[in-house]
Design an enzyme around this catalytic site. Structure first.
Site, mmCIF file in Angstrom:
data_model
loop_
_atom_site.group_PDB
_atom_site.id
_atom_site.type_symbol
_atom_site.label_atom_id
_atom_site.label_comp_id
_atom_site.label_asym_id
_atom_site.label_seq_id
_atom_site.Cartn_x
_atom_site.Cartn_y
_atom_site.Cartn_z
ATOM 1 N N LYS A 132 -109.241 -101.446 21.592
ATOM 2 C CA LYS A 132 -108.154 -100.787 20.859
ATOM 3 C C LYS A 132 -106.964 -101.721 20.716
ATOM 4 C CE LYS A 132 -104.996 -96.845 20.907
ATOM 5 N NZ LYS A 132 -104.687 -95.518 21.481
ATOM 6 N N HIS A 263 -149.379 -103.732 0.535
ATOM 7 C CA HIS A 263 -148.653 -102.485 0.266
ATOM 8 C C HIS A 263 -148.926 -101.419 1.333
ATOM 9 C CE1 HIS A 263 -147.136 -104.096 -3.397
ATOM 10 N NE2 HIS A 263 -148.332 -104.200 -3.952
#
Length: 494
Positions: A132, A263
């Site tokens: 912070k 695929h």
């Protein structure tokens, strides 16, 4: 003097970093195991308890939770200076903290009372406070960043961008930590928590997603997600999907095996004694689909296989290792990605849907193979059914797989009904299907799929069973002289 607070569970690299800090006139605050590590290395530091004037309490549960620690971390330079001076609070400029290993210990089967002791309180509180106040305090939660920290100390300080990046990484770490605790604790009395949180690190932007108009990234630092090619282009979104499919199937085999995927579906699978012959056999199942495919092998790639691989277009080659000569040969294919086969990572499967996700876990299970036909399968047919079913487990539903005892010889996948999958498998087969075995990912509700297989020459079939028409299907198997086995386990793959 500047102050650094060092409090780490993972001690790797902390002594070397502390030496750099001392060399550049930092004072060090530390305690517990970290302090002991520094003391053994002869590095001077101030014990946290001596600094705060408060002893460690409750077996170390309370030591850094003190205004002189958190005030030093949260104090805003030029704003809170008077308050800090009044209460004897030194500004802390660097916080180096890593947390108790809750994630690691949560996988060791500890009781609730035992695992609770691995929930860090002071560590996350200091990390969040420093993140912070990152405008004034640099916070470090990852030993991998120590070199960057040392470089910043040597040059006289951190840039604003470095501070912000470190703060973001710190918040990500505490978020992941809290998520792991939440998921674990709420899973003690139910199979899945009410709130399921996941976090993956090591994010990398990909060129595009499934198609060029879609944006994509990959996250993760273990398993397939964490692998980078030894050579060739960067992995694409579709490469990752197909490698995941190929490796999942490859791990079904202990014997020498080759899996070729296109695929997300296998288009060639073979086993054998010789890897080169096995690769060729797998490729010949469907050489048209093998063009531009993923090739996964569970043995080292030598020069002979490398030469064969470079004779066609392969997107990715995956293997546990590669001979130096093989890598040199494969350099001729600049775009071919060469990937080392990683260790498996067992995690729940997570798939996104509109507004949320589906989470699935595959627990250990046991198939119960039961011969339900009048004719018992031969040893050849049993081996063929075993290979067919291994491949079937990793093929999109509805899946029908023909195989002999060494390789797949027909693949039907992704159809809306199983009969068409069987017809496609027969049509695409490049070898005679006489004497082959067939696997189905789900029960056969009618005899029609089996009739297609039998007409093509199949003599054995393995399926889960469980249809209300099982008796009708068994009767058809006997009429067709098909040896049929029920496993009791369905393998849908959507």
């Amino acid at each position: 003097m500047k102050w650094a607070l060092l409090s780490v569970w993972d001690k790797a690299g902390i002594v070397d970093l502390a030496k750099v800090l001392i060399e550049h006139d930092f004072g060090i605050l530390s305690s517990g195991g970290t302090g002991a590590e520094l003391a053994r290395a002869g590095i001077p530091f101030t014990d946290v308890s001596a600094y705060t004037g408060s002893p460690e309490m409750m077996h170390g549960r309370v030591k850094t939770l003190h205004p002189k620690i958190h005030g030093g971390i949260l104090g805003r330079r030029g704003i809170d200076d008077a308050v800090m001076q009044e209460h004897g609070i030194e500004p802390i400029d660097l916080v180096v903290v890593n947390l108790y290993p809750f994630e690691e210990m949560s996988g060791k089967g500890l009781s609730l009372e035992e695992i609770i002791e691995y929930i860090d309180i002071g560590g996350p509180a200091m990390v969040r406070a420093a993140a912070k106040n990152h405008k004034y305090v640099a916070v470090v939660v990852d030993p991998a960043d120590y070199r960057m920290v040392a470089d910043a100390v040597r040059r006289g300080g951190f840039t604003a961008e470095e501070r912000l990046n470190l703060a973001a990484k710190a918040f990500a770490r505490t978020a992941a930590y809290d998520a792991a605790i939440t998921n674990h604790l709420t899973g003690f009395d139910r199979p899945f928590p009410d709130v399921f949180t996941v976090q993956f690190r090591n994010g990398r932007t990909l060129r595009y997603g499934e198609n060029p108009h879609q944006a994509a990234a990959v996250y993760g630092d273990t398993g397939i997600a964490g692998e980078e090619p030894l050579q060739g282009k960067s992995m694409s979104y579709n490469n990752y999907l197909d490698v995941h499919a190929a490796v999942g199937l490859l791990r079904e085999f202990e014997e020498c095996a080759v899996v070729i995927v296109k695929h997300n579906n296998p288009c060639g699978v073979a086993t054998g004694e010789n890897l080169l012959e096995t690769y060729i056999a797998a490729r010949e199942v469907d050489p048209v689909s093998a063009y531009g495919s993923i090739v996964a092998m569970n043995r080292e790639v030598g020069a002979d296989i490398a030469r064969e691989l470079t004779g066609t277009f392969v997107e990715v080659v995956v293997a546990p290792s590669f001979a130096a000569e093989a890598l040199e040969i494969m350099k001729a294919k600049e775009n071919m990605r060469v990937l080392r086969l990683p260790e498996p990572v067992v995690e729940p499967e997570v798939r996104s849907i509109d507004g949320g996700v589906l989470v699935q876990r595959t627990e250990p299970y046991q198939e119960n193979w039961q011969v339900v036909s009048e004719r018992e399968p031969t040893a050849h047919e049993m081996r063929a059914m075993q290979i067919a079913l291994k491949v079937c487990r990793h093929t999109k539903s509805n899946a029908i797989i023909f195989a002999d005892e060494k390789a797949v010889i027909g693949i039907g996948a992704g159809q809306m009904n199983r009969v068409e999958s069987a017809e496609i498998a027969v049509k695409k087969s490049r070898k005679p299907l006489a004497g082959s075995a067939v696997a189905s990912d789900a029960f056969l509700p009618f005899p029609d799929t089996m009739e297609v297989a039998a007409a093509a020459g199949a003599t054995a079939l393995v399926q889960p069973g469980g249809s209300i028409r099982d008796a009708e299907v068994i009767e058809a198997a006997n009429r067709l002289n098909i040896a049929m086995v029920f496993t009791g386990v369905r393998h849908f793959r959507h």
